[in-house]
Design an enzyme around this catalytic site. Structure first.
Site, PDB file in Angstrom:
ATOM      1  N   GLU A 111       0.863  -1.188   0.000  1.00  0.00           N
ATOM      2  CA  GLU A 111       0.000   0.000   0.000  1.00  0.00           C
ATOM      3  C   GLU A 111       0.896   1.234   0.000  1.00  0.00           C
ATOM      4  O   GLU A 111       1.821   1.349   0.817  1.00  0.00           O
ATOM      5  CB  GLU A 111      -0.920  -0.012   1.237  1.00  0.00           C
ATOM      6  CG  GLU A 111      -1.894   1.145   1.221  1.00  0.00           C
ATOM      7  CD  GLU A 111      -3.155   0.886   2.046  1.00  0.00           C
ATOM      8  OE1 GLU A 111      -3.367  -0.263   2.482  1.00  0.00           O
ATOM      9  OE2 GLU A 111      -3.922   1.839   2.247  1.00  0.00           O
ATOM     10  N   ARG A 112       0.635   2.133  -0.933  1.00  0.00           N
ATOM     11  CA  ARG A 112       1.433   3.354  -1.101  1.00  0.00           C
ATOM     12  C   ARG A 112       2.894   3.035  -1.384  1.00  0.00           C
ATOM     13  O   ARG A 112       3.794   3.774  -0.979  1.00  0.00           O
ATOM     14  CB  ARG A 112       1.320   4.272   0.111  1.00  0.00           C
ATOM     15  CG  ARG A 112      -0.094   4.578   0.546  1.00  0.00           C
ATOM     16  CD  ARG A 112      -0.909   5.197  -0.539  1.00  0.00           C
ATOM     17  NE  ARG A 112      -2.302   5.380  -0.139  1.00  0.00           N
ATOM     18  CZ  ARG A 112      -3.259   5.711  -1.011  1.00  0.00           C
ATOM     19  NH1 ARG A 112      -3.003   5.858  -2.285  1.00  0.00           N
ATOM     20  NH2 ARG A 112      -4.490   5.866  -0.591  1.00  0.00           N
ATOM     21  N   ASN A 114      -3.235  -1.689   7.669  1.00  0.00           N
ATOM     22  CA  ASN A 114      -4.542  -2.238   7.267  1.00  0.00           C
ATOM     23  C   ASN A 114      -4.340  -3.750   7.276  1.00  0.00           C
ATOM     24  O   ASN A 114      -4.053  -4.366   6.258  1.00  0.00           O
ATOM     25  CB  ASN A 114      -4.935  -1.733   5.875  1.00  0.00           C
ATOM     26  CG  ASN A 114      -5.309  -0.255   5.914  1.00  0.00           C
ATOM     27  OD1 ASN A 114      -5.830   0.236   6.920  1.00  0.00           O
ATOM     28  ND2 ASN A 114      -5.022   0.465   4.843  1.00  0.00           N
ATOM     29  N   GLU A 126     -10.568   4.220   9.172  1.00  0.00           N
ATOM     30  CA  GLU A 126     -10.689   3.820   7.770  1.00  0.00           C
ATOM     31  C   GLU A 126     -11.161   2.367   7.616  1.00  0.00           C
ATOM     32  O   GLU A 126     -10.588   1.569   6.884  1.00  0.00           O
ATOM     33  CB  GLU A 126      -9.359   4.038   7.035  1.00  0.00           C
ATOM     34  CG  GLU A 126      -8.952   5.511   6.995  1.00  0.00           C
ATOM     35  CD  GLU A 126      -7.702   5.794   6.172  1.00  0.00           C
ATOM     36  OE1 GLU A 126      -6.847   4.909   6.071  1.00  0.00           O
ATOM     37  OE2 GLU A 126      -7.597   6.917   5.651  1.00  0.00           O
ATOM     38  N   ASP A 153      -2.905  14.137   7.290  1.00  0.00           N
ATOM     39  CA  ASP A 153      -2.473  12.826   6.802  1.00  0.00           C
ATOM     40  C   ASP A 153      -1.304  12.952   5.831  1.00  0.00           C
ATOM     41  O   ASP A 153      -1.514  12.861   4.624  1.00  0.00           O
ATOM     42  CB  ASP A 153      -3.673  12.128   6.119  1.00  0.00           C
ATOM     43  CG  ASP A 153      -3.362  10.697   5.706  1.00  0.00           C
ATOM     44  OD1 ASP A 153      -2.265  10.211   6.036  1.00  0.00           O
ATOM     45  OD2 ASP A 153      -4.217  10.074   5.055  1.00  0.00           O
ATOM     46  N   GLU A 182       5.077   9.148  13.860  1.00  0.00           N
ATOM     47  CA  GLU A 182       5.031   8.373  12.622  1.00  0.00           C
ATOM     48  C   GLU A 182       5.248   9.339  11.453  1.00  0.00           C
ATOM     49  O   GLU A 182       4.511  10.306  11.292  1.00  0.00           O
ATOM     50  CB  GLU A 182       3.667   7.678  12.489  1.00  0.00           C
ATOM     51  CG  GLU A 182       3.537   6.868  11.217  1.00  0.00           C
ATOM     52  CD  GLU A 182       2.185   6.134  11.110  1.00  0.00           C
ATOM     53  OE1 GLU A 182       1.401   6.139  12.084  1.00  0.00           O
ATOM     54  OE2 GLU A 182       1.920   5.568  10.038  1.00  0.00           O
ATOM     55  N   GLU A 195       3.788   9.224  -0.784  1.00  0.00           N
ATOM     56  CA  GLU A 195       2.382   9.040  -1.145  1.00  0.00           C
ATOM     57  C   GLU A 195       1.776  10.297  -1.775  1.00  0.00           C
ATOM     58  O   GLU A 195       1.077  10.219  -2.776  1.00  0.00           O
ATOM     59  CB  GLU A 195       1.589   8.650   0.108  1.00  0.00           C
ATOM     60  CG  GLU A 195       0.103   8.580  -0.116  1.00  0.00           C
ATOM     61  CD  GLU A 195      -0.691   8.271   1.153  1.00  0.00           C
ATOM     62  OE1 GLU A 195      -0.065   7.965   2.183  1.00  0.00           O
ATOM     63  OE2 GLU A 195      -1.924   8.336   1.100  1.00  0.00           O
ATOM     64  N   HIS A 226      -4.443  18.474   1.041  1.00  0.00           N
ATOM     65  CA  HIS A 226      -5.416  17.450   0.675  1.00  0.00           C
ATOM     66  C   HIS A 226      -6.249  17.807  -0.539  1.00  0.00           C
ATOM     67  O   HIS A 226      -7.468  17.548  -0.574  1.00  0.00           O
ATOM     68  CB  HIS A 226      -6.329  17.139   1.867  1.00  0.00           C
ATOM     69  CG  HIS A 226      -6.670  15.669   1.979  1.00  0.00           C
ATOM     70  ND1 HIS A 226      -7.474  15.034   1.060  1.00  0.00           N
ATOM     71  CD2 HIS A 226      -6.310  14.724   2.871  1.00  0.00           C
ATOM     72  CE1 HIS A 226      -7.592  13.767   1.404  1.00  0.00           C
ATOM     73  NE2 HIS A 226      -6.884  13.542   2.488  1.00  0.00           N
TER      74      HIS A 226
END
Ligand code: GCV
Length: 696
Positions: free
Chosen positions: A180-181, A223, A304, A379, A401, A407, A531
């Site tokens: 992912e990403r 995830n 999410e 994000d 983090e 991304e 965003h």
């Protein structure tokens, strides 16, 4: 010899004779090519004539291998490993809790080290000393770095220790091999081959991480698939852990909160259920039997679509403490993510939701839980103010983090050196314990200390999809070790180690790196915009989307541009997100005269004619910055062209191709965004942007 092979051999020799070998980027910054300056090489050779590593552990072997590989490569001849120092110029690795330097070594801990020039029976030797094997390994890499970057190795008196205990990469890698990403090919972890077959790259990955002081790897995606914790898959993770262990890398796994139900066959995953508690305890016991130095779990819950304790009307603390109790007897930790924003009922402003959920839980987490907070409140945007949870949780361990994978910053296409962004984050003043309490201070003062970077690695030959993206892996590791190191120093180290020491190459590459992050912010989301990328890939712009059902996934929610102005009002007149910071920080961001232009539209909704301190209106400044970002990319292209023939042809061509893609990407962002915002502002375009107008 077949003719084809002979031609290839002659070609390689010719290339080597010219001093520029074809390269594929696979060696990262651990290239160890012969030092071209013969005098310098001879000086080094006199100081690094033999290697003494008496430690016989797997880590001792790794130190011996690395020193021999590195020194022999750099010096252009085999440097011998001997049992005892026999001459001047010995490099002696000492691992002892009882060394002559115990007083200096003790405060450095097991991962700290000294590098000292010393005398041994009249001979000058270099001692790399540590209380622990891993500290000695880090010291060995540091010593090699001195040679790789052309620094002196006489009269050494170096003392180092990491500022944070746990420094890890988070891999968003899935069991099916996707990432992912991820923009560097498939996952490095070959789950289908494990545990029987071990890819040699696992060891190189461990070497690379150890060389920059990283000591942890979360192998799988936040995830999380519950299947990751089945016995079969745990055995695969254990095989990876076995390879990483000698280089000091602890393995961690993400845990899907619903695992007791999905793979455990229980009726519930409710933390209050004794069966669920037992299931997690037994799962932890099983993991530790396979991976005795397992680091612990990372959990994304009620975010999410991931399951979590709120499914049972319980809190994040209840959920985290359930897993924490299971790993506690083994010394494990739980990293519980604060990346939560799903419920608009908590607040209409997404930026406020994590704080509102976690601040009331301060003091309710078990001592082996760390709340993992993204650097900014939204994000991983190109530029965000620091997350208000840093400094706000007084009785809870908090870790940061960061995102290494690009991304939202051009994937593996754009050159965007992230060290300056992380420096801005670390140096942000939280005022948590008075003026000057930086984010870095809050991280270091936490009871348990840690930092994670979402990895940009994959199975591509050059690991990161772009030769320059390796710089971000390198930079993250160096800053995780010590966030006080300057971005320029990191750029200089990486450049010399990765591209060689030709002065023109060094100056050019460093020049390109230095402004590349600001440039990306400019051509994507300047002045605090955020965003406004398209929803799936997060690569291209899409400022104009409006969604009623999930407004947080649409561009308009974040910029609110209309005929009058632009920006998200987060002052007390608006969402009051500023109120989540210390009063001094809130005042700084709220006041238009002190709010940095970089965060203007993050915190304020202003008229198109509002004048910034440089005298430009917001509209003019927006146009200027968008265009300036594109111009920077063109400048990088021109700079890179000048290195033709000075760097190897293979990497030269790869970077050249990427730079043209980056120019197109940056131009697309500029044109689409300016065009869209002009449709709102109805302001004339500056002369230098008339081409954008033509396109409309
Ligand atoms: C792993 C963003 C990304 C997701 C990521 C998520 C997270 O929303 O787009 O891909 O999921 O952050 O950090 O959990």
């Amino acid at each position: 010899m077949k003719i084809g092979i002979r031609i290839v051999t002659i070609l390689s020799l010719l290339l080597a004779a010219g001093g520029i070998r074809a390269e594929d980027g696979s060696r990262l910054w651990l290239r160890y090519d012969p030092i071209p300056d013969r005098q310098l090489q001879a000086n080094y050779a006199a100081q690094a004539a033999e290697i003494v590593v008496s430690d016989v552990s797997p880590t001792g072997a790794a130190i011996r291998d690395e020193l021999q590989r590195g020194l022999s490569g750099l010096l252009g001849h085999e440097v011998p490993v001997v049992a005892n120092a026999t001459r001047s110029g010995a490099v002696v690795v000492e691992i002892s809790t009882n060394s002559p330097w115990a007083t200096e070594l003790n405060p450095l801990g097991e991962e700290g080290y000294l590098i000292r020039s010393a005398t041994n029976h009249g001979d000058t030797v270099t001692v790399i000393a540590s209380r622990g094997e891993i500290g000695a390994l880090y010291g060995a890499f540091h010593f090699l770095r001195l040679l790789q970057t052309g620094q002196g190795i006489t009269g050494l008196n170096i003392s180092e220790k990491p500022r944070l205990q746990r420094r890890m990469l988070d891999h968003w890698d899935n069991l099916n091999g996707s990432v992912e990403r991820g923009y560097a090919g498939k996952s490095m972890w070959k789950w289908d081959e494990l545990p029987g077959k071990i890819d040699p790259r696992y060891r190189d990955y461990a070497r690379a991480n150890a060389s920059i002081g990283l000591n942890g790897a979360v192998l799988n995606n936040v995830n999380a698939k519950p299947e990751q914790l089945t016995t079969a898959n745990l055995k695969k993770a254990a095989a990876i852990a076995d390879v990483l262990r000698p280089h000091g890398i602890h393995v961690y796994l993400t845990a899907n909160f619903a695992s007791p139900k999905i793979i455990g066959g229980l009726k519930t995953a409710n933390p209050a259920s004794p069966e669920v508690q037992r299931w997690w305890r037994q799962k932890a016991d099983e993991i530790y039997a396979l991976i005795p130095d397992f680091g612990g779990f990372l959990v994304k819950a009620n975010s999410e679509g991931q399951p979590g304790p709120q499914d049972y009307k319980l809190t994040h603390a209840d959920g985290a403490n359930l897993l924490a109790a299971a790993v506690a007897p083994h010394g494990g930790i739980v990293m519980w993510r604060a990346f939560v924003y799903n419920s608009p009922k908590i607040d209409k402003d997404r930026a406020k939701r994590a704080y509102l959920e976690f601040k009331p839980l301060d003091g309710r987490f078990a001592t082996n839980v760390l709340v993992q907070v993204k650097n900014g409140p939204i994000d991983f945007q190109p530029r965000e103010p620091f997350h208000p949870l840093f400094g706000a949780l007084k009785k809870t361990s908090v870790m940061a983090e960061c995102e290494i994978t690009q991304e939202n910053m051009g994937h593996a296409t754009d050159i965007v050196f992230l060290a300056p962004m992380w420096k801005e984050f670390f140096e942000s003043d939280t005022f948590a314990a008075g003026k000057g309490t930086t984010v870095a201070d809050t991280l270091e003062a936490s009871p348990q200390t840690a930092i994670a970077g979402v990895a940009n690695t994959g199975s591509d030959t050059n690991w990161c999809g772009h030769d320059f993206a390796q710089a971000n892996w390198y930079a993250f590791g160096r800053l995780a070790w010590d966030s006080r190191i300057s971005a320029d120093q990191i750029a200089d180290e990486w450049t010399r180690m990765t591209w060689g020491s030709d002065a023109k190459v060094v100056a050019t590459v460093e020049g390109m790196l230095r402004g590349s992050w600001e440039a990306c912010v400019s051509y994507e989301m300047p002045l605090g915009l955020h965003h406004i990328m398209e929803g799936g890939g997060h690569y291209d712009p899409k400022p104009g989307t409006v969604s009623r059902s999930t407004p947080e996934y649409s561009g308009w929610y974040y910029h609110k541009a209309d005929a009058n102005g632009i920006g998200f009002d987060r002052t007390t007149n608006g969402s009051d997100a500023v109120g989540q910071y210390a009063p001094e920080v809130a005042a700084h961001f709220s006041d238009l005269t002190t709010c940095p232009p970089e965060f203007l539209l993050w915190f304020h909704h202003v008229n198109w004619d509002y004048r910034l301190q440089d005298g430009n209106t917001v509209w003019d400044e927006l146009c200027f910055r968008y265009n300036d970002g594109v111009e920077y990319v063109k400048g990088m292209q021109a700079q890179w062209e000048k290195l033709r023939g000075r760097v190897d042809a293979e990497r030269f061509a790869a970077v050249q191709k990427r730079l043209e893609e980056q120019r197109l990407h940056a131009t697309k962002w500029r044109d689409i965004c300016i065009s869209y915002f002009q449709s709102k502002s109805q302001k004339p375009l500056p002369a230098y942007l008339t081409k954008v107008a033509d396109k409309k």
